[in-house]
Scaffold this active site. Sequence first.
Site, PDB file in Angstrom:
ATOM      1  CB  SER A 163      -1.012  -0.385   1.197  1.00 48.27           C
ATOM      2  OG  SER A 163      -2.180   1.123   1.181  1.00 48.27           O
ATOM      3  CE1 TYR A 211       0.166   5.105  -5.754  1.00 44.88           C
ATOM      4  CE2 TYR A 211       0.122   6.264  -3.733  1.00 44.88           C
ATOM      5  CZ  TYR A 211       0.164   5.395  -4.410  1.00 44.88           C
ATOM      6  OH  TYR A 211       1.361   4.900  -3.969  1.00 44.88           O
ATOM      7  CE  LYS A 244      -1.602   1.440  -3.460  1.00 49.97           C
ATOM      8  NZ  LYS A 244      -0.390   0.369  -4.110  1.00 49.97           N
TER       9      LYS A 244
END
Length: 342
Positions: free
Chosen positions: A186, A212, A216
């Site tokens: 992550s 993003y 993650k």
Amino acid sequence: MASRVPFQLTGRYAELNKWEVIQGPGDARPTGLQIIEDEGLVGSMGDKVALVTGVSSGIGPKTVQALAATGATVFGTARNLDKAREALGSSLLETGRVHLLFMDQTDLASVRACAAEFRRQSPGGKLNILVNNAAVMKTPEDRTKDGFELQFGTNHLSHFLLFYLLKDIMIASATPEFCSRVVNVSSSGHRYGPVRFDNLTLQGEYDGWAAYGQSKTANIYMATQIDRLYGARGLHGYSLDPGSFINPNLQKYAQEEVEAAKRSERMTKYFFNLEQGCATSVYGAVSKELEGRGGLYLEGASVAGPVPADGDPVEYGYGEWAFNRENEERLWEISKKMVGVE
């Protein structure tokens, strides 16, 4: 700068990550190979099989190199196999223990083909370690070949499908001495935003960093749910922040932020080199400190706690939405439907 209280990391390497002592790339923080040596694993895992995604640049090749030092058979995936061969180097590939597989993570058909090829090639049909490393970052708004938002599709859904297609052999490969492990790379970027269940594609409100961050966070949810569902069967899930390092391929859409970070004394102290950048992935994959424990968020080759309320973007720890059982279970069911399993 004095470390915040309480310090968020625990484990044999925790003290090396304190802000009072870190000095930037090449400092005393461990490399992936050092972890293999410290664990006494050099040449000792010849009966194990590992699979690492995204091995053509960044920390992927270094992760493969460290895991290969255990004597394990290591498979790496890449969309550009020539680039991956160059990144890994002939000396590593010529050992006969490192193998490359083609996988385009923007195409779920390619993920399925890769999983099938891995099953054909894996010695004894084993898989003990899966490191979901590949990622894209802050891309312009785009879609995968299956129509998913690019970062969510690449960073989360492709890895979810790959795991789902291989979970049976991971469970079968577990032993009382070494449980199988899924290690999801992550990022502290998960703190940019939660999973947007109301708008997973961010249609009409796309922001590269929000997309993003969502992907993650999804990596964390997936790892935690794996542990919840399969931990009792010898398969554990971990998520991690590898830390900050220079990777032009990953950061090609974030050059302004990278240049700003280089001008920050705090950031330059926090940066790793690539050998150090793979350390937390390697720690998650092999550390005896983690044996039988899962559902953990790792950072600095240590187990991390929650980020302090006043923590800045590089402070150690996970964000407020990183662990949420309802959302983990919800994402799991949605992901199954999106990739077409069960």
